[in-house]
Design a protein around this motif. Structure first.
Motif, PDB file in Angstrom:
ATOM      1  N   ALA A 172       0.835  -1.152  -0.009  1.00 32.60           N
ATOM      2  CA  ALA A 172      -0.069  -0.023  -0.096  1.00 32.60           C
ATOM      3  C   ALA A 172       0.897   1.078   0.026  1.00 32.60           C
ATOM      4  O   ALA A 172       0.484   2.059  -0.562  1.00 32.60           O
ATOM      5  CB  ALA A 172      -0.959  -0.103   1.140  1.00 32.60           C
ATOM      6  N   ILE A 173       1.922   1.306   0.651  1.00 32.81           N
ATOM      7  CA  ILE A 173       2.897   2.495   0.899  1.00 32.81           C
ATOM      8  C   ILE A 173       3.617   2.740  -0.553  1.00 32.81           C
ATOM      9  O   ILE A 173       3.553   3.857  -0.932  1.00 32.81           O
ATOM     10  CB  ILE A 173       3.931   2.181   1.837  1.00 32.81           C
ATOM     11  CG1 ILE A 173       3.378   2.216   2.964  1.00 32.81           C
ATOM     12  CG2 ILE A 173       4.894   3.368   1.731  1.00 32.81           C
ATOM     13  CD1 ILE A 173       4.294   1.765   4.533  1.00 32.81           C
ATOM     14  N   TYR A 174       3.910   1.578  -1.220  1.00 29.11           N
ATOM     15  CA  TYR A 174       4.621   1.625  -2.577  1.00 29.11           C
ATOM     16  C   TYR A 174       3.541   2.086  -3.593  1.00 29.11           C
ATOM     17  O   TYR A 174       3.965   2.958  -4.333  1.00 29.11           O
ATOM     18  CB  TYR A 174       4.991   0.249  -2.961  1.00 29.11           C
ATOM     19  CG  TYR A 174       5.482   0.174  -4.555  1.00 29.11           C
ATOM     20  CD1 TYR A 174       6.788   0.888  -4.870  1.00 29.11           C
ATOM     21  CD2 TYR A 174       4.712  -0.225  -5.557  1.00 29.11           C
ATOM     22  CE1 TYR A 174       6.975   0.895  -6.208  1.00 29.11           C
ATOM     23  CE2 TYR A 174       5.261  -0.210  -6.671  1.00 29.11           C
ATOM     24  CZ  TYR A 174       6.453   0.400  -7.078  1.00 29.11           C
ATOM     25  OH  TYR A 174       6.809   0.513  -8.492  1.00 29.11           O
ATOM     26  N   GLN A 175       2.188   1.644  -3.427  1.00 26.99           N
ATOM     27  CA  GLN A 175       0.989   2.434  -4.331  1.00 26.99           C
ATOM     28  C   GLN A 175       1.063   3.743  -4.257  1.00 26.99           C
ATOM     29  O   GLN A 175       0.711   4.593  -4.777  1.00 26.99           O
ATOM     30  CB  GLN A 175      -0.108   1.432  -4.151  1.00 26.99           C
ATOM     31  CG  GLN A 175       0.061  -0.017  -4.772  1.00 26.99           C
ATOM     32  CD  GLN A 175       0.335  -0.058  -6.145  1.00 26.99           C
ATOM     33  OE1 GLN A 175       0.061   0.900  -7.056  1.00 26.99           O
ATOM     34  NE2 GLN A 175       1.311  -0.976  -6.614  1.00 26.99           N
ATOM     35  N   GLN A 176       1.078   4.216  -2.805  1.00 27.72           N
ATOM     36  CA  GLN A 176       0.676   5.498  -2.555  1.00 27.72           C
ATOM     37  C   GLN A 176       1.733   6.217  -3.159  1.00 27.72           C
ATOM     38  O   GLN A 176       1.398   7.470  -3.698  1.00 27.72           O
ATOM     39  CB  GLN A 176       0.538   5.849  -0.975  1.00 27.72           C
ATOM     40  CG  GLN A 176      -0.554   5.342  -0.366  1.00 27.72           C
ATOM     41  CD  GLN A 176      -0.518   5.387   1.044  1.00 27.72           C
ATOM     42  OE1 GLN A 176       0.428   5.559   1.743  1.00 27.72           O
ATOM     43  NE2 GLN A 176      -1.622   5.093   1.724  1.00 27.72           N
ATOM     44  N   ARG A 177       2.982   5.994  -2.872  1.00 26.20           N
ATOM     45  CA  ARG A 177       3.996   6.798  -3.417  1.00 26.20           C
ATOM     46  C   ARG A 177       4.106   6.690  -4.889  1.00 26.20           C
ATOM     47  O   ARG A 177       4.227   8.054  -5.574  1.00 26.20           O
ATOM     48  CB  ARG A 177       5.587   6.174  -3.100  1.00 26.20           C
ATOM     49  CG  ARG A 177       6.009   6.404  -1.753  1.00 26.20           C
ATOM     50  CD  ARG A 177       7.340   6.044  -1.455  1.00 26.20           C
ATOM     51  NE  ARG A 177       7.837   6.269  -0.278  1.00 26.20           N
ATOM     52  CZ  ARG A 177       9.004   6.048   0.421  1.00 26.20           C
ATOM     53  NH1 ARG A 177       9.423   4.827  -0.213  1.00 26.20           N
ATOM     54  NH2 ARG A 177       9.354   6.262   1.403  1.00 26.20           N
ATOM     55  N   GLN A 203       1.568   9.539  -5.919  1.00 26.35           N
ATOM     56  CA  GLN A 203       1.965  10.707  -5.587  1.00 26.35           C
ATOM     57  C   GLN A 203       3.016  11.177  -6.626  1.00 26.35           C
ATOM     58  O   GLN A 203       2.877  12.279  -7.083  1.00 26.35           O
ATOM     59  CB  GLN A 203       2.699  10.796  -4.181  1.00 26.35           C
ATOM     60  CG  GLN A 203       1.712  10.664  -3.142  1.00 26.35           C
ATOM     61  CD  GLN A 203       2.227  10.815  -1.909  1.00 26.35           C
ATOM     62  OE1 GLN A 203       3.411  10.535  -1.547  1.00 26.35           O
ATOM     63  NE2 GLN A 203       1.478  10.703  -0.768  1.00 26.35           N
ATOM     64  N   GLU A 204       3.862  10.267  -7.182  1.00 33.49           N
ATOM     65  CA  GLU A 204       4.913  10.498  -8.030  1.00 33.49           C
ATOM     66  C   GLU A 204       3.908  10.950  -9.388  1.00 33.49           C
ATOM     67  O   GLU A 204       4.530  11.899 -10.216  1.00 33.49           O
ATOM     68  CB  GLU A 204       5.888   9.477  -8.219  1.00 33.49           C
ATOM     69  CG  GLU A 204       6.708   9.176  -7.183  1.00 33.49           C
ATOM     70  CD  GLU A 204       7.571   8.070  -7.135  1.00 33.49           C
ATOM     71  OE1 GLU A 204       7.657   7.442  -8.214  1.00 33.49           O
ATOM     72  OE2 GLU A 204       8.611   7.919  -6.240  1.00 33.49           O
ATOM     73  N   ALA A 205       2.843  10.101  -9.935  1.00 35.65           N
ATOM     74  CA  ALA A 205       2.350  10.481 -10.989  1.00 35.65           C
ATOM     75  C   ALA A 205       1.606  11.683 -11.091  1.00 35.65           C
ATOM     76  O   ALA A 205       1.517  12.270 -12.082  1.00 35.65           O
ATOM     77  CB  ALA A 205       1.161   9.129 -11.071  1.00 35.65           C
ATOM     78  N   LYS A 206       1.000  11.945  -9.775  1.00 37.69           N
ATOM     79  CA  LYS A 206       0.534  13.519  -9.639  1.00 37.69           C
ATOM     80  C   LYS A 206       1.612  14.626 -10.003  1.00 37.69           C
ATOM     81  O   LYS A 206       1.235  15.767 -10.271  1.00 37.69           O
ATOM     82  CB  LYS A 206      -0.266  13.506  -8.314  1.00 37.69           C
ATOM     83  CG  LYS A 206      -1.374  12.617  -8.282  1.00 37.69           C
ATOM     84  CD  LYS A 206      -2.212  12.778  -6.997  1.00 37.69           C
ATOM     85  CE  LYS A 206      -3.377  12.047  -6.882  1.00 37.69           C
ATOM     86  NZ  LYS A 206      -3.987  12.098  -5.526  1.00 37.69           N
ATOM     87  N   ALA A 207       2.876  14.356  -9.410  1.00 37.82           N
ATOM     88  CA  ALA A 207       3.794  15.303  -9.379  1.00 37.82           C
ATOM     89  C   ALA A 207       4.405  15.746 -10.847  1.00 37.82           C
ATOM     90  O   ALA A 207       4.254  15.179 -11.820  1.00 37.82           O
ATOM     91  CB  ALA A 207       4.643  15.213  -8.354  1.00 37.82           C
TER      92      ALA A 207
END
Length: 148
Positions: A136-141, A144-148
């Protein structure tokens, strides 16, 4: 007849698991031992990896547990648990998940044991950390990277 390209076999292996850094601070000892033991625990974790040489990666899981009672720090325990992993011939889309989720999952039980032990040796009750969902932590990161 088309010439077939030889298939390479994927390899994954743990070469070494080790402690890269370990820290324990109990800034208010021995006064802190008089406190009623109802602590608030703040757990921070981070992962990182680096390529050492062809197919060998160093993955580090950093855990920092800060324990407070009434906003007073009882102790801070921190470990950087690392591992050297052979990761060979995996598709690029799987490498991020292997290094950012699977390897930290391998390292976490070691880091959890170190934290519990060092806290106990510091004179406090052992700190048993709950399992962490690194997927889950990996997916959240990733999101976030995709949004940035």
């Amino acid at each position: 007849m088309a010439e077939e390209t030889p298939k390479t076999e994927q390899e994954f292996a743990i070469h070494r698991i080790y402690i890269n850094d370990l820290s324990f601070e109990a800034p208010d000892s021995p006064k802190s031992f008089k406190e009623e033991w109802k602590p608030e625990v703040d757990l921070n974790l981070d992962t990182r990896h680096e390529l050492l040489e062809d197919n060998l990666y160093n993955v580090t899981l950093q855990l920092t547990a800060t324990t407070k009672i009434n906003d007073k720090v009882m102790f801070i325990a921190e470990v950087q648990q690392s591992g050297i992993f052979l990761v060979k011939d995996f598709p690029e889309e799987q490498m991020g998940e292997l290094l950012g989720s699977f390897c930290p999952n391998v390292l976490f039980p070691y880091a959890r044991e170190v934290i519990s032990d060092v806290v106990n040796r510091g004179g406090f009750p052992p700190l048993y950390l709950a399992p962490v969902n690194f997927d889950a932590i990996y997916q959240q990161r990733k999101e976030q990277e995709a949004k940035a």
